[in-house]
Scaffold this motif. Sequence first.
Motif, PDB file in Angstrom:
ATOM      1  N   VAL A 161     -27.301 -20.076   5.243  1.00  0.00           N
ATOM      2  CA  VAL A 161     -26.014 -20.757   5.145  1.00  0.00           C
ATOM      3  C   VAL A 161     -24.874 -19.744   5.193  1.00  0.00           C
ATOM      4  O   VAL A 161     -23.848 -19.959   5.854  1.00  0.00           O
ATOM      5  N   ALA A 162     -25.051 -18.619   4.495  1.00  0.00           N
ATOM      6  CA  ALA A 162     -24.008 -17.588   4.493  1.00  0.00           C
ATOM      7  C   ALA A 162     -23.783 -17.014   5.889  1.00  0.00           C
ATOM      8  O   ALA A 162     -22.652 -16.722   6.282  1.00  0.00           O
ATOM      9  N   ARG A 163     -24.841 -16.863   6.653  1.00  0.00           N
ATOM     10  CA  ARG A 163     -24.682 -16.366   8.029  1.00  0.00           C
ATOM     11  C   ARG A 163     -23.851 -17.349   8.851  1.00  0.00           C
ATOM     12  O   ARG A 163     -22.962 -16.952   9.615  1.00  0.00           O
ATOM     13  N   ARG A 164     -24.147 -18.647   8.709  1.00  0.00           N
ATOM     14  CA  ARG A 164     -23.397 -19.649   9.467  1.00  0.00           C
ATOM     15  C   ARG A 164     -21.938 -19.716   9.002  1.00  0.00           C
ATOM     16  O   ARG A 164     -21.046 -20.027   9.786  1.00  0.00           O
ATOM     17  N   ALA A 165     -21.720 -19.435   7.713  1.00  0.00           N
ATOM     18  CA  ALA A 165     -20.360 -19.500   7.181  1.00  0.00           C
ATOM     19  C   ALA A 165     -19.486 -18.383   7.740  1.00  0.00           C
ATOM     20  O   ALA A 165     -18.263 -18.515   7.809  1.00  0.00           O
ATOM     21  N   GLY A 166     -20.107 -17.255   8.109  1.00  0.00           N
ATOM     22  CA  GLY A 166     -19.362 -16.182   8.732  1.00  0.00           C
ATOM     23  C   GLY A 166     -18.528 -15.351   7.783  1.00  0.00           C
ATOM     24  O   GLY A 166     -17.627 -14.629   8.224  1.00  0.00           O
ATOM     25  N   ASN A 167     -18.805 -15.412   6.473  1.00  0.00           N
ATOM     26  CA  ASN A 167     -18.052 -14.632   5.499  1.00  0.00           C
ATOM     27  C   ASN A 167     -18.923 -13.457   5.051  1.00  0.00           C
ATOM     28  O   ASN A 167     -19.984 -13.643   4.456  1.00  0.00           O
ATOM     29  N   THR A 168     -18.488 -12.241   5.338  1.00  0.00           N
ATOM     30  CA  THR A 168     -19.333 -11.067   5.098  1.00  0.00           C
ATOM     31  C   THR A 168     -19.585 -10.813   3.614  1.00  0.00           C
ATOM     32  O   THR A 168     -20.674 -10.387   3.231  1.00  0.00           O
TER      33      THR A 168
END
Length: 499
Positions: free
Chosen positions: A122-129
Amino acid sequence: MEQRDPLVAGQIPRLDREVRALLNAGRLPEANSLFDEVVTKVSPGADRWVRSAVLVNRAVMAWRLGRIPLALELAAEGWTDLDADRADSPAVAQTMGSLGYLMEGIGNRRAALDMLRLSVQVARRAGNTDTLAHCLQRLGGSLNFRACSGPPAAAPAIFEEALAYLEEGLGLVKEEVMRRALMGAYGRSLAGVGQLEKAEETGAETLRLSLDANDLWGISVGNWVLAVVRREQGDLDEARTLASRAVCNAERINDTSLLLRFSTELADICHELGDAVGEAEALRRSMAASRTATETLQEGLGQALEQRRVAVQAQRLAVAAQEAAARDPLTGLANRLGLERAAQALLESTAARGRVPWLVLVDVDWFKGVNDDAGHAAGDAALREIAALLRRECRADDLVARWAGDEFVVLLGDTGPNMDVGPNVAERIRAAVDGHDWTMVLGSVRRPTVSIGVAAGPAKLDQLFAAADMALYRAKRHGRNRVEVEPSVDEIPEIVSGN
């Protein structure tokens, strides 16, 4: 390993971050007092997914403070708010990661790892490092623990997987708190794959940075990494000292997951040294940490059972309320609402079997006179007697209802091949009322009779009722205490039924 503060701007309130900082500094009484101030507050305007992240983050802090029932309550509330459809939200990733940490702490390890892997996706899809780094640290740290406690043959591959996640996380962030967390976990992975020199360098750097920041969590992890390195190098005395420091600091910050892992490591080192006293003490600490997890499971089970009991009770009350709303309190028959709710299904099932639906409309003759002569209590008793006679003359699958006042409706179920079943049932009802001994109920007052209108036709309640009402009018006009049948309702226009 322990879940560090979410770093996405605006997600976690400032006071929540201060509570976590106090926890990691070992200032538990201060953390507990401040936590009481923030636990009931959610930032104004926070959307549903940020609220979920805040609640589960607070569940983690409650867990660290030993407030198990509150931790479970907050986690359940935050989990309920979690919306899987918002798979692109950093807050969802944060929430999943925190839930994974809690699951790991109480021993639900398979579910914990699944949740942590999902948080990274989910974090990868969110695009927030920052969010991704946070989730990678959680997953990598948990994999480290899995490698330590699992079969030795499987450990190298698990450490390699953890190493890749943690190395990726280190390439994403510069913020010191998260960087220390990633470095500590990374050092343990390096030791697990045999890179002892690099592991020692990373562990020492984690320890140095954590000492400068008074971060007991980082100090504990740094000592653990160095203890593992010294053990692998054969320096068991130094390993014991370092592992003891790791355990003491984990106790000071009340991190059950760290304490369980580090005390087990210390016990193994003491065993290799032949230090029975040290081994026993380490095992005592390990058992205490394990007991916390067991108590949490017990508390959670108790809460789940209580919630289930309350839910079942609420469901029963709701069903009872629905039934009461659809039932006539005087006669116990269905009321108008109950008839309208159940009629369509009965009519459709009758028509589906190729049968003709019949509706029998019953009206008590001269009922006002009964009330006037014998009183309303006797009139009510008479209505109850008529309801009982209706039930006696009808089958279990017939729908018998009190429509209004002294008017009753019978909707016949499976009528069978008999095309005269409606008129036959109506005549039985009329005869039963006419032949009933009313002495006990009404004394010498004139006994009641009924007029009945019967109709058959299309599977629509309003058409049947309109037709039966016409037949009832004829029965009244032709002298009462009789049955009249409407020949056909096929041509009758749809009108609203009523008296």
